[in-house]
Write an enzyme that holds these catalytic residues in place. Sequence first.
Site: not given
Ligand code: HXC
Length: 258
Positions: A63, A108, A111, A131
């Site tokens: 998400a 997400g 999920e 998360e």
């Molecule tokens: C918003 C995201 C994102 C996310 C990546 N991006 N994941 N933006 N939400 N979940 C964006 C980054 O900010 C970045 O934007 C671009 O995508 C590329 O990502 P990088 O981080 O630069 O890439 P990399 O270094 O290769 O790392 C890849 C990654 C990392 C390991 C997947 O992006 C990451 O850890 N993402 C978050 C993963 C996460 O925690 N997901 C769970 C979210 S909570 P810019 O603008 O800087 O280029 C969730 C809850 C669900 O899902 C339930 C809700 C009710």
Amino acid sequence: MEFIKTEQQGHVLIITINRPDALNALNRQVLSELKTCVEGIDPEKVRCVVITGSGNKAFVAGADIAQMKSMTKAEGKEFGLFGNSVFSALEELPVPVIAAVNGFALGGGSELALACDIRIASDNAVFGQPEVALGITAGFGATQRLPRLIGEGQAKRLLFTGERVKADEALQIGLVCKVFPIEELIEKALAMANAIAANGPIAIRGTKVAIKKGLAMDLKAGLELEAGYFGDCFETKDQVEGMSAMLEKRKPEPFTGK
Ligand code: HXC
């Protein structure tokens, strides 16, 4: 639609989450568009769905964290319920859905794959429920679907540690059914989808509902349920044609869903 691309190939619909700049992260607009897309699926025309992410790096990286960062408790709950309504609509489609997981499937994203009927992955896929490392619980279904799929112990490990799992381990713990080289993933997903789509649509529909409803029942009630769907297949054109063809040692005419 800005973030959802669709392509129909025969009886198979390919849905692509297309927000590559953010690794296909699910913001509200992506979820809304996905919901509209899912609600518009006509099972008369679509017999199997393949869902994937654009690019070679991510299925869905979760998400949208930027959008969630400043949410209140009430907004967080509403967002969780909204995402759940979208994923439930996908799960409850009468036709099978295959997640072709082409890279990161985190939070997400994992999920979303869990709400599909079958998960296949590319060799660079990475699953995880990170998360808790962000200070939140999973919110789009993982506390419920993950233990049902891979068992309580493995699910708790992933949900408590936030540890990432690569494709080979995902296969080993039953999170995915098959792993392919990234360049073959869509081709393999389509081959599986076409094999499903070539089978009797009434039988496929009955099988999907029997499994879903049966898992929430005791075995005796589930077996009675199965008998109902089994019986429903008889006197259909497809059942008569499928069995006649076998006995007459010929290929059946394409199934019609009638
Ligand atoms: C918003 C995201 C994102 C996310 C990546 N991006 N994941 N933006 N939400 N979940 C964006 C980054 O900010 C970045 O934007 C671009 O995508 C590329 O990502 P990088 O981080 O630069 O890439 P990399 O270094 O290769 O790392 C890849 C990654 C990392 C390991 C997947 O992006 C990451 O850890 N993402 C978050 C993963 C996460 O925690 N997901 C769970 C979210 S909570 P810019 O603008 O800087 O280029 C969730 C809850 C669900 O899902 C339930 C809700 C009710």
